[in-house]
Motif scaffolding. Structure first.
Motif, PDB file in Angstrom:
ATOM      1  N   LEU A  40      11.539  -2.227   0.944  1.00 29.22           N
ATOM      2  CA  LEU A  40      10.854  -1.089   0.304  1.00 29.22           C
ATOM      3  C   LEU A  40      10.034  -0.023   1.604  1.00 29.22           C
ATOM      4  CD1 LEU A  40       9.030  -2.866  -2.450  1.00 29.22           C
ATOM      5  CD2 LEU A  40      10.702  -0.863  -2.297  1.00 29.22           C
ATOM      6  N   LEU A  41       9.472  -0.329   3.029  1.00 27.03           N
ATOM      7  CA  LEU A  41       8.665   0.541   3.605  1.00 27.03           C
ATOM      8  C   LEU A  41       9.304   1.676   3.749  1.00 27.03           C
ATOM      9  CD1 LEU A  41       7.429  -2.327   6.468  1.00 27.03           C
ATOM     10  CD2 LEU A  41       6.058  -1.218   4.665  1.00 27.03           C
ATOM     11  N   GLY A  42       8.347   2.950   3.808  1.00 28.19           N
ATOM     12  CA  GLY A  42       8.782   4.364   3.932  1.00 28.19           C
ATOM     13  C   GLY A  42       9.321   4.478   2.544  1.00 28.19           C
ATOM     14  N   SER A  43      10.016   3.998   1.467  1.00 24.36           N
ATOM     15  CA  SER A  43      10.395   4.464   0.319  1.00 24.36           C
ATOM     16  C   SER A  43       9.656   5.283  -0.757  1.00 24.36           C
ATOM     17  CB  SER A  43      10.599   3.239   0.144  1.00 24.36           C
ATOM     18  OG  SER A  43      11.590   2.276   0.604  1.00 24.36           O
ATOM     19  N   TRP A  61       0.682  -1.073  -0.027  1.00 23.17           N
ATOM     20  CA  TRP A  61       0.268   0.156  -0.038  1.00 23.17           C
ATOM     21  C   TRP A  61       1.044   1.207  -0.093  1.00 23.17           C
ATOM     22  CZ3 TRP A  61      -4.777   0.313  -0.662  1.00 23.17           C
ATOM     23  CH2 TRP A  61      -5.303  -1.325  -0.885  1.00 23.17           C
ATOM     24  N   ALA A  62       0.408   2.162  -0.709  1.00 27.70           N
ATOM     25  CA  ALA A  62       0.997   3.539  -1.181  1.00 27.70           C
ATOM     26  C   ALA A  62       0.346   4.472  -0.596  1.00 27.70           C
ATOM     27  CB  ALA A  62       1.717   3.557  -2.318  1.00 27.70           C
ATOM     28  N   GLU A  63       1.187   6.021   0.043  1.00 27.65           N
ATOM     29  CA  GLU A  63       0.492   6.049   0.521  1.00 27.65           C
ATOM     30  C   GLU A  63       0.372   7.907  -1.024  1.00 27.65           C
ATOM     31  OE1 GLU A  63       0.620   9.923   3.259  1.00 27.65           O
ATOM     32  OE2 GLU A  63      -0.311   8.733   4.095  1.00 27.65           O
ATOM     33  N   VAL A  64      -0.335   7.958  -2.078  1.00 26.96           N
ATOM     34  CA  VAL A  64      -0.617   8.905  -2.583  1.00 26.96           C
ATOM     35  C   VAL A  64      -0.883  10.707  -2.159  1.00 26.96           C
ATOM     36  CG1 VAL A  64      -0.667   9.412  -5.374  1.00 26.96           C
ATOM     37  CG2 VAL A  64       0.227   7.168  -4.583  1.00 26.96           C
ATOM     38  N   CYS A  65      -0.659  11.379  -2.642  1.00 24.63           N
ATOM     39  CA  CYS A  65      -1.791  12.924  -2.389  1.00 24.63           C
ATOM     40  C   CYS A  65      -2.622  12.149  -1.065  1.00 24.63           C
ATOM     41  CB  CYS A  65      -2.207  13.202  -3.011  1.00 24.63           C
ATOM     42  SG  CYS A  65      -1.182  12.954  -4.993  1.00 24.63           S
ATOM     43  N   GLY A  66      -2.875  11.520   0.067  1.00 23.27           N
ATOM     44  CA  GLY A  66      -3.342  11.127   1.042  1.00 23.27           C
ATOM     45  C   GLY A  66      -4.418  10.228   0.712  1.00 23.27           C
ATOM     46  N   ALA A  67      -4.329   9.454  -0.088  1.00 23.63           N
ATOM     47  CA  ALA A  67      -5.146   7.968   0.144  1.00 23.63           C
ATOM     48  C   ALA A  67      -4.220   7.048  -0.487  1.00 23.63           C
ATOM     49  CB  ALA A  67      -5.674   8.127  -1.950  1.00 23.63           C
ATOM     50  N   ARG A  68      -4.677   6.279  -0.184  1.00 23.04           N
ATOM     51  CA  ARG A  68      -4.019   5.000  -0.093  1.00 23.04           C
ATOM     52  C   ARG A  68      -4.018   3.963  -1.130  1.00 23.04           C
ATOM     53  NH1 ARG A  68      -1.456   2.726   5.707  1.00 23.04           N
ATOM     54  NH2 ARG A  68      -0.823   4.136   6.479  1.00 23.04           N
ATOM     55  N   ARG A  69      -2.941   3.465  -2.032  1.00 25.99           N
ATOM     56  CA  ARG A  69      -4.071   2.881  -2.739  1.00 25.99           C
ATOM     57  C   ARG A  69      -2.472   1.517  -3.248  1.00 25.99           C
ATOM     58  NH1 ARG A  69      -5.400   6.825  -7.361  1.00 25.99           N
ATOM     59  NH2 ARG A  69      -5.507   8.605  -5.750  1.00 25.99           N
ATOM     60  N   GLU A  70      -3.179   0.542  -3.213  1.00 25.97           N
ATOM     61  CA  GLU A  70      -2.780  -0.816  -3.838  1.00 25.97           C
ATOM     62  C   GLU A  70      -1.831  -0.730  -5.255  1.00 25.97           C
ATOM     63  OE1 GLU A  70      -4.719  -3.977  -3.519  1.00 25.97           O
ATOM     64  OE2 GLU A  70      -3.864  -5.870  -3.628  1.00 25.97           O
ATOM     65  N   ILE A  71      -0.220  -1.469  -5.339  1.00 33.33           N
ATOM     66  CA  ILE A  71       0.398  -1.011  -5.438  1.00 33.33           C
ATOM     67  C   ILE A  71       0.944  -2.045  -6.482  1.00 33.33           C
ATOM     68  CG2 ILE A  71       0.004   1.825  -5.902  1.00 33.33           C
ATOM     69  CD1 ILE A  71       3.175   0.783  -4.811  1.00 33.33           C
ATOM     70  N   ASN A  72       1.357  -2.864  -7.052  1.00 32.85           N
ATOM     71  CA  ASN A  72       2.162  -3.799  -7.556  1.00 32.85           C
ATOM     72  C   ASN A  72       4.241  -3.423  -7.342  1.00 32.85           C
ATOM     73  OD1 ASN A  72       4.157  -5.813  -9.120  1.00 32.85           O
ATOM     74  ND2 ASN A  72       1.612  -7.000  -9.651  1.00 32.85           N
ATOM     75  N   ILE A  73       4.992  -4.517  -6.848  1.00 31.45           N
ATOM     76  CA  ILE A  73       6.236  -3.448  -6.348  1.00 31.45           C
ATOM     77  C   ILE A  73       6.891  -5.004  -6.941  1.00 31.45           C
ATOM     78  CG2 ILE A  73       6.205  -2.525  -4.062  1.00 31.45           C
ATOM     79  CD1 ILE A  73       6.719  -5.083  -2.912  1.00 31.45           C
ATOM     80  N   ALA A  74       5.871  -5.618  -7.858  1.00 28.57           N
ATOM     81  CA  ALA A  74       7.477  -6.672  -9.278  1.00 28.57           C
ATOM     82  C   ALA A  74       8.858  -5.733  -9.463  1.00 28.57           C
ATOM     83  CB  ALA A  74       6.448  -7.291  -9.318  1.00 28.57           C
ATOM     84  N   LEU A  75       8.409  -4.681  -9.951  1.00 28.85           N
ATOM     85  CA  LEU A  75       9.368  -4.029 -11.225  1.00 28.85           C
ATOM     86  C   LEU A  75      10.454  -3.579 -10.548  1.00 28.85           C
ATOM     87  CD1 LEU A  75       7.015  -2.544 -13.725  1.00 28.85           C
ATOM     88  CD2 LEU A  75       8.662  -4.730 -14.482  1.00 28.85           C
ATOM     89  N   VAL A  76       9.954  -3.157  -8.892  1.00 25.04           N
ATOM     90  CA  VAL A  76      11.354  -2.647  -8.159  1.00 25.04           C
ATOM     91  C   VAL A  76      12.412  -3.424  -6.396  1.00 25.04           C
ATOM     92  CG1 VAL A  76      10.466  -0.279  -8.773  1.00 25.04           C
ATOM     93  CG2 VAL A  76       9.502  -1.637  -6.632  1.00 25.04           C
ATOM     94  N   CYS A  77      11.207  -4.141  -6.980  1.00 22.18           N
ATOM     95  CA  CYS A  77      12.038  -5.439  -5.715  1.00 22.18           C
ATOM     96  C   CYS A  77      13.717  -5.378  -6.202  1.00 22.18           C
ATOM     97  CB  CYS A  77      11.311  -6.234  -5.856  1.00 22.18           C
ATOM     98  SG  CYS A  77       9.313  -6.174  -5.032  1.00 22.18           S
ATOM     99  N   GLN A  78      14.122  -5.347  -5.398  1.00 26.16           N
ATOM    100  CA  GLN A  78      15.981  -6.100  -5.526  1.00 26.16           C
ATOM    101  C   GLN A  78      15.927  -7.588  -5.229  1.00 26.16           C
ATOM    102  OE1 GLN A  78      18.050  -3.139  -3.731  1.00 26.16           O
ATOM    103  NE2 GLN A  78      17.528  -1.500  -5.513  1.00 26.16           N
ATOM    104  N   ALA A  79      16.573  -8.185  -5.844  1.00 25.16           N
ATOM    105  CA  ALA A  79      17.071 -10.103  -5.725  1.00 25.16           C
ATOM    106  C   ALA A  79      17.540 -10.154  -4.146  1.00 25.16           C
ATOM    107  CB  ALA A  79      17.681 -10.703  -6.960  1.00 25.16           C
ATOM    108  N   GLY A  80      16.247 -10.924  -3.720  1.00 23.47           N
ATOM    109  CA  GLY A  80      17.420 -11.352  -2.149  1.00 23.47           C
ATOM    110  C   GLY A  80      17.117 -10.275  -1.129  1.00 23.47           C
ATOM    111  N   GLN A  81      16.196  -8.810  -1.545  1.00 22.76           N
ATOM    112  CA  GLN A  81      16.215  -8.076  -0.460  1.00 22.76           C
ATOM    113  C   GLN A  81      14.298  -8.071  -0.078  1.00 22.76           C
ATOM    114  OE1 GLN A  81      15.625  -4.046  -1.646  1.00 22.76           O
ATOM    115  NE2 GLN A  81      16.976  -2.996   0.123  1.00 22.76           N
ATOM    116  N   PRO A  82      14.760  -8.353   1.335  1.00 17.27           N
ATOM    117  CA  PRO A  82      12.855  -8.745   1.925  1.00 17.27           C
ATOM    118  C   PRO A  82      12.003  -6.867   1.522  1.00 17.27           C
ATOM    119  CG  PRO A  82      14.353  -8.226   3.619  1.00 17.27           C
ATOM    120  CD  PRO A  82      15.044  -8.015   2.294  1.00 17.27           C
ATOM    121  N   ARG A  83      10.831  -7.661   1.052  1.00 21.02           N
ATOM    122  CA  ARG A  83      10.197  -6.516   0.343  1.00 21.02           C
ATOM    123  C   ARG A  83       9.888  -5.583   1.943  1.00 21.02           C
ATOM    124  NH1 ARG A  83       3.931  -8.106   0.478  1.00 21.02           N
ATOM    125  NH2 ARG A  83       3.722  -9.196   2.558  1.00 21.02           N
ATOM    126  N   GLU A  84       9.919  -5.774   2.867  1.00 22.81           N
ATOM    127  CA  GLU A  84      10.165  -5.041   4.172  1.00 22.81           C
ATOM    128  C   GLU A  84      10.822  -3.495   4.143  1.00 22.81           C
ATOM    129  OE1 GLU A  84       8.301  -8.505   5.186  1.00 22.81           O
ATOM    130  OE2 GLU A  84      10.614  -8.492   4.139  1.00 22.81           O
TER     131      GLU A  84
END
Length: 97
Positions: free
Chosen positions: A46-49, A21-44
């Motif tokens: 990305l929190l705050g990024s 979930w990402a905050e965009v201009c005050g609204a939360r939206r569900e987004i896919n992160i497959a394109l920005v995940c780095q190999a071997g790095q947990p998705r956690e």
């Protein structure tokens, strides 16, 4: 018009491992992160990024300065482009707040 908008990753989606979930201009939206995940790095990691979001996908990572500059530019565009205002406010979308 096809534009991306900066959003900050604020929560993990417990149901889908490649979604957050990402905050965009005050609204939360569900987004896919497959394109920005780095190999071997947990998705956690990305929190705050900041990410650039387009049609529900995080297209790239941004630093906070880049995100602020892009948001300022989009707000300035909103003064002359009504569709940018609609995009930023989420009017007409079915997002979960």
């Amino acid at each position: 018009m096809c534009i991306g908008i900066p959003g900050r990753v604020v929560a993990l989606d417990p149901r889908q491992p490649q979604h957050v979930w990402a905050e965009v201009c005050g609204a939360r939206r569900e987004i896919n992160i497959a394109l920005v995940c780095q190999a071997g790095q947990p998705r956690e990691a990305l929190l705050g990024s900041w990410v650039l979001i387009h049609v529900g996908f995080a297209m790239s990572r941004l630093d906070e300065r880049e995100a602020a500059e892009m948001l300022a530019a989009l707000q300035a565009m909103g003064e002359v482009e009504s569709d940018v205002v609609l995009f930023m406010t989420g009017e007409g979308n079915d997002e979960i707040r």
